[in-house]
Scaffold this active site. Structure first.
Site, PDB file in Angstrom:
ATOM      1  N   ASP B  76      -2.772  10.892 -18.826  1.00  0.00           N
ATOM      2  CA  ASP B  76      -1.621  10.023 -18.365  1.00  0.00           C
ATOM      3  C   ASP B  76      -1.008  11.367 -18.005  1.00  0.00           C
ATOM      4  OD1 ASP B  76      -0.960   7.525 -20.234  1.00  0.00           O
ATOM      5  OD2 ASP B  76      -1.156   7.375 -18.555  1.00  0.00           O
ATOM      6  N   ILE B  79      -2.268  12.524 -14.752  1.00  0.00           N
ATOM      7  CA  ILE B  79      -1.581  10.811 -13.231  1.00  0.00           C
ATOM      8  C   ILE B  79      -0.550  11.095 -13.227  1.00  0.00           C
ATOM      9  CG2 ILE B  79      -2.467   8.442 -13.117  1.00  0.00           C
ATOM     10  CD1 ILE B  79      -4.362   8.268 -15.388  1.00  0.00           C
ATOM     11  N   GLU B 115       1.682   4.448 -18.382  1.00  0.00           N
ATOM     12  CA  GLU B 115       3.542   4.846 -18.156  1.00  0.00           C
ATOM     13  C   GLU B 115       3.119   5.508 -16.176  1.00  0.00           C
ATOM     14  OE1 GLU B 115       3.584   8.913 -19.958  1.00  0.00           O
ATOM     15  OE2 GLU B 115       2.412   8.144 -21.674  1.00  0.00           O
ATOM     16  N   ASP B 117       5.476   6.383 -13.776  1.00  0.00           N
ATOM     17  CA  ASP B 117       6.255   7.423 -13.686  1.00  0.00           C
ATOM     18  C   ASP B 117       6.931   7.326 -12.405  1.00  0.00           C
ATOM     19  OD1 ASP B 117       2.568   9.371 -13.365  1.00  0.00           O
ATOM     20  OD2 ASP B 117       4.844   9.320 -15.065  1.00  0.00           O
ATOM     21  N   HIS B 161       0.292  -2.843   2.339  1.00  0.00           N
ATOM     22  CA  HIS B 161      -0.036  -3.439   4.076  1.00  0.00           C
ATOM     23  C   HIS B 161      -0.234  -2.143   4.542  1.00  0.00           C
ATOM     24  CE1 HIS B 161       0.418  -7.514   3.050  1.00  0.00           C
ATOM     25  NE2 HIS B 161       1.577  -7.236   2.008  1.00  0.00           N
ATOM     26  N   CYS B 203      -5.310  -3.266   5.640  1.00  0.00           N
ATOM     27  CA  CYS B 203      -6.088  -3.590   6.385  1.00  0.00           C
ATOM     28  C   CYS B 203      -6.507  -2.193   7.482  1.00  0.00           C
ATOM     29  CB  CYS B 203      -4.941  -4.562   6.962  1.00  0.00           C
ATOM     30  SG  CYS B 203      -4.579  -6.345   6.389  1.00  0.00           S
ATOM     31  N   SER B 229      -8.561  -6.435   5.784  1.00  0.00           N
ATOM     32  CA  SER B 229      -9.171  -5.988   4.517  1.00  0.00           C
ATOM     33  C   SER B 229      -8.352  -7.664   3.845  1.00  0.00           C
ATOM     34  CB  SER B 229      -8.393  -5.180   3.499  1.00  0.00           C
ATOM     35  OG  SER B 229      -9.436  -4.574   3.553  1.00  0.00           O
ATOM     36  N   SER B 231      -7.637 -10.846   0.782  1.00  0.00           N
ATOM     37  CA  SER B 231      -7.575 -10.549  -1.005  1.00  0.00           C
ATOM     38  C   SER B 231      -8.153 -11.181  -1.688  1.00  0.00           C
ATOM     39  CB  SER B 231      -6.131 -11.138  -1.165  1.00  0.00           C
ATOM     40  OG  SER B 231      -5.756 -12.467  -0.201  1.00  0.00           O
TER      41      SER B 231
END
Lengths: 558, 357
Positions: B76, B79, B115, B117, B161, B203, B229, B231
């Site tokens: 973590d 990241i 976690e 951030d 998006h 997209c 793209s 879903s």
């Protein structure tokens, strides 16, 4: 409501600590944990977890660097020493505590995040320390506490007195801020659990499963750090870290769950003990007076082996016997709402109820309103029983646009069995277009009002300080026998500000460019274009013929 | 017939020789790969840029990549997770504290140990660029910083998006592909990465990596310019789409990867072909110095802990290569067919060929 336990290894958190950590001679760290389960009259279950770590180090001495941490979490210890913090109280709450249905909570908290800190009087730049402290805490708790800045911080003069040792009265070293919009979820619970000495591996913390905790009507987790006395004569001091978690489970969603119990559990039996049946029955009963209410508690001490019986498991079963019994009506209760219409003006109404049949008592009302709701203090009215009620103490600090919020503190005497209404008118300001949040049509939040009071108690409170006191009754120090301290938070307000249409800059650019291109361009062309007669070019044969005709002197072809 | 026997015995001897050869090759390959990747630590920056409940799938996308990256070893502290809105404890979520990625609520990608951030209003273009370039105010806590150095491999995942050349942040601002390319160039000049893998699921995602010009960048996108793209699955209980197609198949692929896996980037490029994704995933490797076939998935998604060299070599040499599917050595099949054809022509003779043709 059934709570069954895991059959298997039993290790309580305190015993695990005893095994792995060597006791340093001269200083003793202590850890105590407790769970109080109280069934509420509305059919919900109120569970309050408290974990207390006592750290025997005297921070108040300058120059003493601490580098050995055993039970006390290192991240918080470093924060305390770096920013010279004397008291720190931070809470994250999801949901609103319904006082009229649920009674008074053990530890109240407003919706969202609330942080108030008392600094040492040796600090020279309190604002700088406060800013850095909020940033560090936002990293520790994974919350957006870095949004706390001077525009939502206040310095209450009377409302938030220190709960620990010390008799500081200079409110310049106090800072209070609240973020009503802050969301609480597993990412806040995870670092909170990591602050416990055993984490979530042993002790009552094993019960803290996020999927169960957040599927509730009310969830609040808090961290309170303050210096306390370790004995009655106060010869030695220690830092106390209390981590509290209050949850109200809705009866229908809680269902059955596999949980394990450790350490001690206090189960509130209610006054007559006939509201429900408890199995297995325990011979240990203790009486405690908390919040002016004498109740009987069944105690399960999990550090003793006989609590678990033969199967080495503890199953608690509560069977309701149907509706019955009278809930103790909370003596102090407050509400707040916005009145008015339109997007220009409005009125904030705060209503405080005194439900005591014959005693009047004073309450301290603290209101912190953001600068974009411009309060008109000359319209402030306080009425009780339709008569004007003049507050005996008013502390008002006006707002400064984009610098400071409004702070209004008043000491109001509430007549017995009455309703007091405080109203003040305001006007909504226009913000700059970059100051709006990405979803401005949701509205803007105004933090909860805080009503603090010493409420006269029907039952004598005990002022004795004992080490064996259960944690839930020792959070707030009791100074006198006839009254107890109560803090009530009102609802936060959601106010719509006049919101511009954010697509207008794009629309304006498109329209202006079109007008310039079409309108001005055509006009310019009309004014500056000249016309010339253009002779068409002839084909080659005709051109040669024209050449010969020119030589001959004959008229040319076209 | 003795000629036939001779050929088959030759083939078997060839087979016997090739097995130990492949084994020693394995040891050398492993050690060689370790030294050729050149990185000593791994970081991941995972960003979801969409707000509002109906964009649940973007949060689920980011959390699935977070989960895979944590599972494969990145801690973590390495990241930086940015979620623009809270879906797990949203009041509209019928199962609080969960974010699901599968229709039947099989996989809770939110989990119990997460976690975040940067969350809510903190996810802005400015904060994202500041995290990448490291130009943060001095009071920013460590968990919110990208403390990478010139030996770090960084994975950057963006979802939300987007359009041709931009990515929308929180419905109020956008980041353009040129800004992103410039941010990566700043990172290169400040020596903030060794190699960088950039994955985007929006997209027209391929437009976002068109403008990159810094070295050691590899990019993947879920769709080409001009394509959307899509879903994946809606869930009737929760009421929204749970994940995007590209990340759904990416998660499926990553669930098969374990910390010692040898899967490489070529396998990652094959994730979600057009038949499954409807959009055409794209990738860009011209700025990357190594051959994608030699780049392991765990170079970016997993974590490298550079400890004692001797210990590593001892580990590798004590391991027997566990080859589940055995493939015959190169050229064996070819040799076998040559043998069969030779025998065939020997028995039947050339002159019979004219009967066939």
């Amino acid at each position: 409501f059934r709570l069954s336990s895991l059959i298997g290894h039993i290790s309580t958190c305190p015993s695990l600590i005893g095994q792995c950590c060597q006791r340093h001679p001269g200083s003793v760290d202590e850890f105590q944990e407790e769970l109080v389960i109280r069934p509420l009259h509305s059919g919900d279950i109120y569970a309050s977890f408290q974990f207390r770590t006592l750290w025997d180090t005297d921070f108040l001495q300058e120059g003493q660097k601490v580098s050995h941490y055993r039970l006390f979490p290192k991240s918080l210890g470093q924060v305390l020493s770096k920013f010279s913090v004397r008291e720190l109280h931070i809470s994250f709450t999801q949901g609103f505590w319904r006082t009229m249905q649920w009674g008074q909570p053990f530890i109240p908290s407003p919706p969202g995040a609330e942080l108030w800190v008392w600094f040492h009087d040796t600090v020279s730049d309190v604002d700088g320390n406060w800013k850095e402290l909020t940033n560090v805490l936002s990293g520790i708790f994974c919350a957006s506490l870095n949004f706390i800045d001077l525009t939502n911080t206040v310095q209450p003069s009377a409302s938030f007195k220190p709960l620990g040792l010390g008799n500081a009265t200079d409110h310049r070293f106090l800072r209070y801020a609240t973020l009503p919009r802050e969301i609480v979820c597993t990412e806040n619970l995870t670092p909170w659990k990591k602050l416990l000495p055993c984490g979530s591996k042993a002790g009552l913390a094993v019960l803290l499963k996020s999927e169960k905790l957040f599927h509730s009507s009310f969830h609040s987790q808090a961290v309170h750090i303050r210096p306390v006395c370790q004995d009655e004569q106060c010869t030695s001091k220690a830092w106390e870290l209390r981590q509290t978690l209050n949850v109200v489970f809705d009866l229908y969603t809680a269902g059955q769950g596999k949980k394990a119990f450790r350490s001690s559990i206090y189960l509130n039996c209610g006054k007559t003990g006939e509201l429900f049946e408890l199995s297995p029955a325990t011979p240990l009963l203790s009486q405690a007076v908390v919040l002016g209410d004498r109740r009987t508690y069944s105690v399960f001490d999990l550090t003793r082996a006989e609590t678990f019986g033969q199967l080495r498991s503890l199953n608690l079963l509560l069977r309701w016997k149907g509706d019955g019994g009278e809930m103790l009506r909370p003596l102090l209760h407050a509400e707040r709402y916005v009145a008015g219409f339109g997007l220009q003006t409005g009125e904030i109404h705060t209503v405080i109820y005194n439900n005591h049949p014959y005693r009047a008592f004073p309450v301290l009302l603290m209101d912190s309103v953001p600068w974009y709701l411009q309060l008109y203090i000359h319209t402030l009215t306080v009425t009780s029983k339709s008569r004007d009620n003049k507050p005996s103490y008013i502390h008002y600090q006006p707002a400064k646009d984009r610098h400071r919020p409004h702070l209004l503190e008043m000491l109001i005497q509430l007549p017995p069995h009455s309703m007091t209404e405080v109203t003040v008118q305001f006007e909504r300001a226009l913000l700059k277009w970059t100051e709006y949040t990405p979803d401005p049509n949701h509205g803007f939040y105004v933090g909860s009002s805080v009503v603090s009071a010493l409420v006269p108690s029907m039952v004598a409170m005990s002022t004795n300080f004992t080490q064996d006191q259960p944690l839930f009754s020792s959070f707030v120090p009791v100074k006198e026998e006839s009254s107890y301290f109560v803090r009530v938070y009102t609802e936060p307000l959601l106010v719509n500000l006049p919101t511009p249409d954010f697509s207008m800059p794009y629309n304006v650019i498109c329209l202006t460019c079109t007008v310039v291109a079409v309108g001005y361009g055509s006009f310019y062309n009309l004014l500056t274009r000249t016309f010339q007669v253009d002779e068409p070019s002839l084909p080659l044969a005709k051109r040669l013929a024209n050449l010969i005709r020119r030589i001959r002197g004959v008229p040319l072809l076209t | 017939m003795d000629y036939y026997n001779l050929l088959t015995t030759c083939a078997f001897i060839h087979l016997l020789v090739s097995i130990p050869y492949a084994y020693s090759n394995y040891v050398e390959n492993k050690a060689g790969q370790f030294f050729s990747s050149g990185h000593t630590n791994n970081w991941a920056v995972l960003v979801c840029t969409s707000r509002f409940w109906f964009n649940y799938r973007h949060v689920a996308n980011t959390l699935s990549v977070y989960r895979s990256v944590k599972r494969l070893g990145i801690p973590d502290s390495h990241i930086v997770l940015m979620l623009a809105d809270d879906m797990a404890c949203n009041y509209r979520n019928p199962k609080p504290a969960t974010v699901f990625s599968h229709k039947n609520m099989e996989l809770n990608v939110y989990g119990d140990d997460v976690e975040v951030d940067y969350r809510g209003y903190e996810v802005t273009v400015e904060n994202f660029l500041r995290v990448l370039t490291g130009r943060l105010p001095p009071s920013t806590p460590r968990s919110k910083r990208l403390l990478s150095d010139d030996r770090s491999n960084i994975l950057i995942y963006l979802t939300g998006h987007g359009g041709n050349g931009f990515l929308k942040f929180q419905d109020s601002e956008e980041i353009s592909n040129m800004e992103l390319a410039d941010a990566f160039e700043q990172m290169w000049q400040k020596r903030r990465y060794n190699e960088l893998l950039f994955i985007i699921d929006t997209c027209q995602g391929a437009s976002m990596y068109e403008r990159f010009y810094s070295p050691n960048l590899m990019a993947l996108a879920s769709s080409q310019v001009g394509e959307d793209s899509l879903s994946h699955q809606p869930d009737l209980a929760i009421g929204v789409h749970l994940m995007d197609k590209y990340t759904f198949y990416l998660l499926e692929f990553l669930e098969e990867v374990h910390p010692a896996s040898q899967a490489n980037m070529n396998d990652l490029f094959k994730v979600c072909p057009q038949s499954q994704c409807v959009s055409t995933p794209g990738h860009r490797t011209d700025l990357f110095q190594r051959n994608p076939g030699s780049v392991l998935i765990t170079d970016f998604f997993g974590s490298v802990l550079l400890h004692d060299m001797k210990q590593l070599v001892a580990d590798v040499s004590s391991q027997k290569p566990k080859q589940k599917d055995w493939h015959p050595p190169d050229g064996f099949i070819l040799g076998l067919w040559t043998l069969i054809l030779l025998v065939f022509f020997q028995t039947y003779g050339i002159k019979h060929l004219k009967h066939i043709f």
